[in-house]
Design a protein around this motif. Sequence first.
Motif, mmCIF file in Angstrom:
data_model
loop_
_atom_site.group_PDB
_atom_site.id
_atom_site.type_symbol
_atom_site.label_atom_id
_atom_site.label_comp_id
_atom_site.label_asym_id
_atom_site.label_seq_id
_atom_site.Cartn_x
_atom_site.Cartn_y
_atom_site.Cartn_z
ATOM 1 N N ALA B 83 0.834 -1.205 0.000
ATOM 2 C CA ALA B 83 0.000 0.000 0.000
ATOM 3 C C ALA B 83 0.866 1.252 0.000
ATOM 4 C CB ALA B 83 -0.913 -0.004 1.227
ATOM 5 N N GLY B 84 1.964 1.197 0.765
ATOM 6 C CA GLY B 84 2.830 2.359 0.895
ATOM 7 C C GLY B 84 3.653 2.634 -0.350
ATOM 8 N N LEU B 85 3.626 1.692 -1.282
ATOM 9 C CA LEU B 85 4.343 1.895 -2.524
ATOM 10 C C LEU B 85 3.381 2.369 -3.608
ATOM 11 C CD1 LEU B 85 7.392 1.208 -3.232
ATOM 12 C CD2 LEU B 85 6.432 -0.640 -4.576
ATOM 13 N N VAL B 86 2.242 1.682 -3.715
ATOM 14 C CA VAL B 86 1.308 1.955 -4.810
ATOM 15 C C VAL B 86 0.607 3.301 -4.639
ATOM 16 C CG1 VAL B 86 -0.783 1.156 -5.970
ATOM 17 C CG2 VAL B 86 0.950 -0.500 -5.231
ATOM 18 N N ALA B 92 1.289 10.923 -6.516
ATOM 19 C CA ALA B 92 2.294 11.761 -7.183
ATOM 20 C C ALA B 92 1.894 12.011 -8.636
ATOM 21 C CB ALA B 92 3.664 11.093 -7.117
ATOM 22 N N LEU B 93 1.381 10.952 -9.301
ATOM 23 C CA LEU B 93 0.946 11.109 -10.696
ATOM 24 C C LEU B 93 -0.217 12.094 -10.785
ATOM 25 C CD1 LEU B 93 1.117 7.434 -12.045
ATOM 26 C CD2 LEU B 93 2.586 9.362 -12.662
ATOM 27 N N LEU B 94 -1.173 11.963 -9.870
ATOM 28 C CA LEU B 94 -2.329 12.860 -9.903
ATOM 29 C C LEU B 94 -1.913 14.294 -9.577
ATOM 30 C CD1 LEU B 94 -5.123 10.686 -8.240
ATOM 31 C CD2 LEU B 94 -4.794 11.205 -10.659
ATOM 32 N N LYS B 169 -0.993 8.239 7.640
ATOM 33 C CA LYS B 169 0.085 9.017 8.218
ATOM 34 C C LYS B 169 1.224 9.254 7.219
ATOM 35 C CE LYS B 169 2.989 8.925 12.427
ATOM 36 N NZ LYS B 169 4.340 9.227 12.016
ATOM 37 N N GLU B 170 1.545 8.233 6.430
ATOM 38 C CA GLU B 170 2.805 8.285 5.678
ATOM 39 C C GLU B 170 2.706 8.524 4.175
ATOM 40 O OE1 GLU B 170 5.441 8.558 7.248
ATOM 41 O OE2 GLU B 170 4.967 7.768 9.227
ATOM 42 N N PHE B 171 1.521 8.376 3.558
ATOM 43 C CA PHE B 171 1.504 8.426 2.085
ATOM 44 C C PHE B 171 1.974 9.774 1.553
ATOM 45 C CE2 PHE B 171 -1.773 11.177 0.344
ATOM 46 C CZ PHE B 171 -2.599 11.417 1.425
ATOM 47 N N GLY B 172 1.597 10.848 2.233
ATOM 48 C CA GLY B 172 1.959 12.178 1.755
ATOM 49 C C GLY B 172 3.456 12.338 1.702
ATOM 50 N N ILE B 216 11.098 3.698 -8.457
ATOM 51 C CA ILE B 216 10.150 2.709 -7.931
ATOM 52 C C ILE B 216 10.885 1.415 -7.595
ATOM 53 C CG2 ILE B 216 8.114 1.297 -8.466
ATOM 54 C CD1 ILE B 216 7.109 3.585 -10.212
ATOM 55 N N VAL B 217 11.735 0.983 -8.525
ATOM 56 C CA VAL B 217 12.505 -0.243 -8.296
ATOM 57 C C VAL B 217 13.381 -0.084 -7.059
ATOM 58 C CG1 VAL B 217 14.338 -1.726 -9.226
ATOM 59 C CG2 VAL B 217 12.506 -0.934 -10.713
ATOM 60 N N LEU B 218 14.028 1.089 -6.951
ATOM 61 C CA LEU B 218 14.904 1.333 -5.807
ATOM 62 C C LEU B 218 14.132 1.242 -4.491
ATOM 63 C CD1 LEU B 218 17.584 2.240 -4.556
ATOM 64 C CD2 LEU B 218 16.846 4.594 -4.893
ATOM 65 N N LEU B 219 13.002 1.947 -4.406
ATOM 66 C CA LEU B 219 12.264 1.954 -3.144
ATOM 67 C C LEU B 219 11.659 0.586 -2.835
ATOM 68 C CD1 LEU B 219 10.613 5.480 -3.024
ATOM 69 C CD2 LEU B 219 12.730 4.671 -2.015
ATOM 70 N N LEU B 220 11.257 -0.127 -3.898
ATOM 71 C CA LEU B 220 10.716 -1.469 -3.686
ATOM 72 C C LEU B 220 11.783 -2.389 -3.104
ATOM 73 C CD1 LEU B 220 8.361 -3.475 -4.085
ATOM 74 C CD2 LEU B 220 9.288 -3.991 -6.326
#
Lengths: 290, 298
Positions: B83-86, B92-94, B169-172, B216-220
């Motif tokens: 969830a914290g990745l997607v 960010a895209l929106l 709490k964290e998505f932003g 994305i790959v890096l954070l994953l």
Amino acid sequence: MTTGQKTFNWFNHVFLIALSVLCILPLIHVLAISLSDKTAASAGDVVLWPVHFTWQSYSYVLGKPEFMRAFWITIERVLLGILVNMFLTILLAYPLSKEARVFKYRTAYAWYFVLTILFSGGLIPTYMVVNQTHLIDSIWALIIPGAVPVFNVILLLNFFRGLPKELEEAAFVDGAKQWTVLWRLFVPLSTPALATISLFTIVGHWNSWFDGLIYMNKLEHYPLQSYLQTVIIKTDLAMQSSKDLNSLSQVSERTSKAAQIFMGALPILIIYPFLQRFFVKGIVLGSVKE
Amino acid sequence: MNKNRISQLPFHLMLLPGVFLVLVFSYGPMFGIIMSFEQYIPAKGFTGSEWIGLDNFRYVLDMPDTFTVLWNTMYIAMMKIVAGLVFPILIALLLNEVRKNVVKRTIQTLIYLPHFLSWIILGGILIDVLSPSSGIVNHFLGIFGVKPIYFLGNNHWFPFTIVISDLWKEFGFATIVYLAALTSINPVLYEAAIVDGANRWRQTLHVTLPGMTPIIVLLLTLSLGNVLNAGFDQIFNLYSPQVYESGDIIDTMVYRLGLVDAQFGPAAAVGLFKSVVSFVFISVSYLLAYRFANYRIF
């Protein structure tokens, strides 16, 4: 712009605005409760605006010696913590930012520090060490075990490396010593990085609660967040698990709890606008390196 | 040539305090791990306590809750990682589509805020708003005829409440990095896409997303190191005995076992297990990040 794009833009704006409102709505709700009359709060009439506005809960909280004592302990902790953390961060980042040909043992030292991020003794052995060093029940138990923030050191050393080499060399030609170069040249040039790190350090110390909970045996030594953990979270969860969900004592305390929650967040809310400018830049600097 | 003459002494002196503190408070506890192989008695110390080999580990494995706890930890952690990745990527895209800078910045300011509040503050708020009797959420659900849900006291709802409140709490804050990645995409690519007749959706699909892939790959990869971190601060402040079944995680178990029940040996054994597994995962993830995303910590 086509109709499809217009519709998308409209939905996008509505969605994002709703989402961002959702992020602060709970906080506003609690603020409204804290400023409401007890009976209105317990009846569940308060939504986002105080009902029968009163400062009562705040004057109660500010007049509570335990709360104020915990508050001052946290202030003390933040001041001591920022001094110790920043001093050590600067002192470590400088030698580690040197290349191996300037400072021979750099890589060995770097691994010595990085290993502590990768592996830790875990909660119980750490507690034992703090206990054996006789830090229990002293404010230093909240400062010393976390005195070396390795992540911040890495952030700062990466920043140091980005500084122009010529400045440093010129200073050495003029006969400056390492110590002088660090404090007269590197530190003043690193204000953006240092500001980011110190603001994170302040927030970190302000928000810490677990170390206070385990390293302090007496409630009067608790910093604010540990104190709040005990009076708000523990009692509330205990209360809710009891069968009597509507117990009067719980609801009549609702406004004062709300006031304490809000007071615990207030310093962050105050420094947040200043903080935000820095951290967006700081994070971007630290994360998207090429 | 001159470089070699530079005295190494000031460097050593600067590092000395840090080296000492880390030795005591980071390496010290690593030696303390010995107690997980002992019948540890505080009065006797590490050296005086009886050596019992792997008995602490056997004892923990025989406890009925151990596998539940392990499962809960990984289940909650994995849900949080996904969830914290997607979600932040989506946001960010929106946000990237919002053209007015004032609106964009206001939204950002609001969504970053919860990250800076402690789990004590947010826990206090959540306990209040999610309360089945007086909470505003159930009050609101009641309008639609939904019966009060005990989000923090019900084993079905607890894990989801944990994951969603953590996301809240964290998505932003997590979107910052993706937004940064978006701004570094070369505008020429968009111009080329427009010339080729791509609409905004096509541009997103063929320019923006590929541009974000490295980060994305890096954070994953880096998030791999967190498979055993389900969030102690949050769960400790939101759980209660009736949701141990679905919410007890390794960290909370170590806390109760060691600091509440004073079973130091077994608690240290569980802690050691977690440290070793985490060490392996973090090392592997850093290695992968280095290999595939050319990422280095310093």
